[in-house]
Design a protein around this motif. Structure first.
Motif, PDB file in Angstrom:
ATOM      1  N   THR A 129      57.992 -18.146  88.219  1.00  0.00           N
ATOM      2  CA  THR A 129      58.532 -18.631  87.062  1.00  0.00           C
ATOM      3  C   THR A 129      57.530 -19.668  86.765  1.00  0.00           C
ATOM      4  O   THR A 129      57.090 -20.258  87.689  1.00  0.00           O
ATOM      5  CB  THR A 129      59.785 -18.836  86.711  1.00  0.00           C
ATOM      6  OG1 THR A 129      60.009 -19.603  87.325  1.00  0.00           O
ATOM      7  CG2 THR A 129      60.759 -17.853  86.667  1.00  0.00           C
ATOM      8  N   ARG A 182      51.020 -20.131  79.576  1.00  0.00           N
ATOM      9  CA  ARG A 182      51.471 -18.977  79.014  1.00  0.00           C
ATOM     10  C   ARG A 182      50.166 -17.668  79.423  1.00  0.00           C
ATOM     11  O   ARG A 182      49.759 -16.138  79.357  1.00  0.00           O
ATOM     12  CB  ARG A 182      51.548 -19.660  77.735  1.00  0.00           C
ATOM     13  CG  ARG A 182      52.520 -20.725  77.217  1.00  0.00           C
ATOM     14  CD  ARG A 182      52.552 -20.423  75.930  1.00  0.00           C
ATOM     15  NE  ARG A 182      54.583 -21.464  75.717  1.00  0.00           N
ATOM     16  CZ  ARG A 182      55.053 -20.515  75.363  1.00  0.00           C
ATOM     17  NH1 ARG A 182      55.153 -18.870  75.823  1.00  0.00           N
ATOM     18  NH2 ARG A 182      56.510 -21.148  75.741  1.00  0.00           N
ATOM     19  N   ALA A 185      50.676 -15.502  82.086  1.00  0.00           N
ATOM     20  CA  ALA A 185      51.857 -15.038  81.181  1.00  0.00           C
ATOM     21  C   ALA A 185      50.910 -13.813  81.025  1.00  0.00           C
ATOM     22  O   ALA A 185      52.001 -12.541  80.706  1.00  0.00           O
ATOM     23  CB  ALA A 185      53.119 -15.314  81.031  1.00  0.00           C
ATOM     24  N   ASP A 191      55.210 -13.721  85.591  1.00  0.00           N
ATOM     25  CA  ASP A 191      56.705 -12.923  84.972  1.00  0.00           C
ATOM     26  C   ASP A 191      57.194 -13.705  83.879  1.00  0.00           C
ATOM     27  O   ASP A 191      57.441 -13.639  82.473  1.00  0.00           O
ATOM     28  CB  ASP A 191      57.849 -12.736  86.004  1.00  0.00           C
ATOM     29  CG  ASP A 191      56.828 -12.036  86.724  1.00  0.00           C
ATOM     30  OD1 ASP A 191      56.859 -10.761  86.842  1.00  0.00           O
ATOM     31  OD2 ASP A 191      57.194 -12.796  88.066  1.00  0.00           O
TER      32      ASP A 191
END
Length: 674
Positions: A129, A182, A185, A191
């Motif tokens: 994360t 971002r 991701a 994730d």
């Protein structure tokens, strides 16, 4: 040089019915978290000491704005033998590998910056994360003359494929680019992106969802790489670097090997060998030196006085040309204070205001500025023809034609309109500050403040003091540079200062050889093996022949024994030609008509001549105390002339190629085998 030790603190957290062992990287000295030998040993011990009885998962995170900034460069560069260099990679692979081998699911909660070894650490987790505010995820190793040595290449390849790995590890690294959370991701490197507030709790929620099966990680987009993808990157490297820096080529080789291994764990032996060889290379030592310069001297510039700076609440700009317009925009955007532009013609003012508005619109359209902020900046900038409008300005900077009489007249006209404590800045690129201010009633508040084009991109400002410049003026100039997010280098009031003096000596030697009949193509490309951003004639064309001729004439007046005025450049300017080159990078027919018949030239001899001239000029600059030391010259060439890290700026390159001794300690003696 001792390592700044990062500690790994272990806590156990019960969350949503699951028990987590949480490893937190922290630095008691309030320094950014990095991983050197002692830190890695502590991390490995914390992992091996985990009591996994009743533990459902293990997670690693950091504190504050940094997850892990990477390997500890200070301790890493102490390696002096191939065995010691390879041990740096081997220890990192073993420590991070222990985490990856745990028999329970693993998570990395990336709370802040994760670069190099820090990102590799995160990639050893099963899931990642990242906090929404994270703006620095990436691999700086290739720019530092290295390759990711702790599994970063095979693990990134397994997630993203060869093309994306090459982009992150090679292309973005050389450009100094990093990913935001971002963007990472979107690529599939992390994730989930979670809000900063309550990030740890939200990360535990995500992990609990994975463990319970209530949620799954975002699906990978998949990739369809071909050998041509890496070939294209290699072609770009050849065009840019001409083989000068070994690290990007070794990185591509490791990516190709990861692809050939079809997503297996990768070839650790090859990774260790490549990292060890590169760590002891001159290019890596020069690159790490260059990186440390841009960090340390940017934060603590040499020569900044302890005097309290004056406040800067409004700025005036004399001139409305392209440079002046860039200055007005940078001052308004970074300082968020009123900026007033003046020029002799309202038409020029209107053109400048139109250009500024267009630049702000571009920033909004590219997502780099909010529309409301753009409108606020636009409202701060006003223009007119009356210098009386500068009456309340704290700072006024001129950016008019590079002619002593013109600049001196500007300040003569300006001084009656401003307060006695108004800071006066000149953006001259080569003229004497003392001469510009010779007729001022208060010359002590005049100082050189030389920006580089494009102003919004290049981070260097040369601050030039004259004998009469006072300490308050100097302190205010340094503080102003800091607020503008520029790196300031202090120079004495000598012709050309640093960047233009070095580049003009290079141009002078290049043009003298061409004027003598040496093959222009050979001369222009003689420095290609060093991977500089432009050839000398390309750079001269970018600067503009007329501007450079004026600088050459100024330097000739100051140092006639070393600087001349090129016949061909004089003819080029008289003929109104844009430069020596055509659109394909060759000598244009119009220019060829101005040159003598060319004769064959030996590129090695040409290269030696050019480097010898540069070494002579740098030595003269240091003898004259133009700057505090060779580090300042290197910083100027990196930040003001875009010299790549692998050159170390300039003086490490001269050390290696000419036998100079500006930085002999950067070279690592490697014992002979056996």
């Amino acid at each position: 040089m001792s390592e700044t030790v990062t500690e790994t603190r272990t806590t156990f957290v019960d969350h949503d019915g699951f028990r987590f062992a949480l490893l937190t990287l922290e630095n008691s000295g309030h320094r950014p978290v990095t991983l050197g030998p002692a830190s890695l040993a502590g991390y490995a011990a914390a992992v091996s000491d985990l009591d996994l009885a009743g533990v459902d998962a293990v997670a690693v995170t950091g504190q504050g704005p940094v997850f892990c900034a990477g390997a500890d460069l200070k301790s890493m560069t102490q390696a002096a033998t191939p065995q010691q260099a390879e041990a740096v990679a081997r220890q990192g692979l073993e420590a991070l590998g222990q985490f990856a081998a745990l028999p329970v699911p693993t998570f990395a909660f990336i709370n802040g910056t994760a670069l190099g070894g820090g990102l590799e650490l995160a990639l050893h987790a099963d899931h990642r994360t990242a906090a929404d505010s994270v703006r620095a995820l990436g691999f700086p190793e290739v720019r530092l003359g290295l390759v990711p040595g702790w599994g970063g290449i095979p693990r990134t390849f397994a997630l993203l494929g060869a093309a994306a790995t090459a982009r992150l590890v090679v292309t973005d690294s050389l450009a100094g680019k990093n990913l935001s959370a971002r963007s990472a991701a979107d690529l599939g490197l992390v994730d989930a992106v979670l809000t900063d507030e309550g990030f740890l709790a939200a990360s535990l929620d995500f992990a609990a969802g994975i463990l319970s099966g209530r949620s799954t990680a975002a699906p990978r987009a998949g990739f369809a790489d071909t050998p041509a993808d890496l070939d294209a990157v290699r072609t770009q490297l050849d065009a840019r670097l001409h083989g000068a820096a070994p690290a990007p080529y070794r990185a591509l080789q490791l990516i190709a090997e990861a692809a050939a291994a079809a997503g297996s764990a990768g070839n650790e032996a090859a990774e260790i060998c490549a990292f060890g060889e590169l760590l002891l290379s001159d290019e890596a030592r020069a690159s790490i030196y260059a990186f440390q310069l841009t960090q340390s001297l940017a934060k603590k510039p040499a020569g900044r006085p302890d005097e309290e700076p004056l406040p800067v609440r409004s700025v005036g700009v004399v001139g409305a040309g392209l440079m002046a317009s860039q200055l007005a925009l940078v001052f308004a955007q970074q300082l968020r204070v009123p900026v007033r532009i003046t020029d002799l013609s309202q038409d020029r003012i209107d053109a400048a205001m139109s250009w500024i508005a267009g630049q702000l619109d571009k920033l909004v359209n590219r997502g780099r500025l909010k529309a409301a902020d753009a409108e606020a900046i636009r409202a701060l900038i006003t223009g007119g023809t009356d210098k009386a409008a500068f009456a309340h300005c704290d700072v006024v900077i001129e950016a008019v034609f590079e002619e002593l009489a013109v600049k001196r007249a500007v300040f003569e006209q300006l001084e009656p309109h401003v307060r006695p404590d108004t800071l006066l800045l000149t953006n001259t690129s080569s003229l004497s500050i003392q001469a510009i201010g010779a007729t001022l009633a208060r010359p002590e508040r005049l100082i050189g403040f030389h920006f580089f084009n494009p102003v919004g991109v290049l981070p260097l400002v040369e601050i030039i003091t004259a004998p009469q410049t006072d300490e308050t003026t100097l302190a205010t100039a340094f503080e102003l540079a800091r607020r503008l997010r520029k790196t300031a280098v202090l120079t004495t009031d000598t012709a050309g200062f640093v960047v233009n003096r070095v580049l003009t000596r290079l141009f002078d030697e290049v043009l003298a050889l061409i004027d003598e009949g040496s093959d222009p193509g050979v001369v222009d490309h003689a420095l290609d093996p060093f991977g500089l951003p432009m050839t000398p004639l390309e750079l001269l064309q970018f600067i503009g022949p007329a501007v450079q001729l004026h600088i050459c004439e100024t330097m000739h007046q100051a140092y006639p024994q070393r600087f001349g005025v090129s016949r061909s450049l004089t003819s080029l300017v008289a003929g109104g030609l844009p430069g020596y080159l055509d659109h394909h990078g060759g000598i244009s027919p119009a220019t060829a008509a101005l040159l003598p018949a060319s004769k064959a030239a030996n590129p090695d001899k040409v290269r030696a001549s050019l480097l010898g001239a540069l070494a002579e000029e740098v030595t003269a600059m240091l003898d004259e105390s133009v700057v505090a030391g060779p580090e300042q010259i290197d910083l100027c060439m990196i930040l003001g002339a875009n010299f790549p890290f692998h050159t170390g700026g300039l003086t490490p390159l001269l050390d290696r190629e000419t036998g100079s001794a500006f930085h002999p300690k950067l070279r690592v003696p490697i014992p002979a085998a056996g």
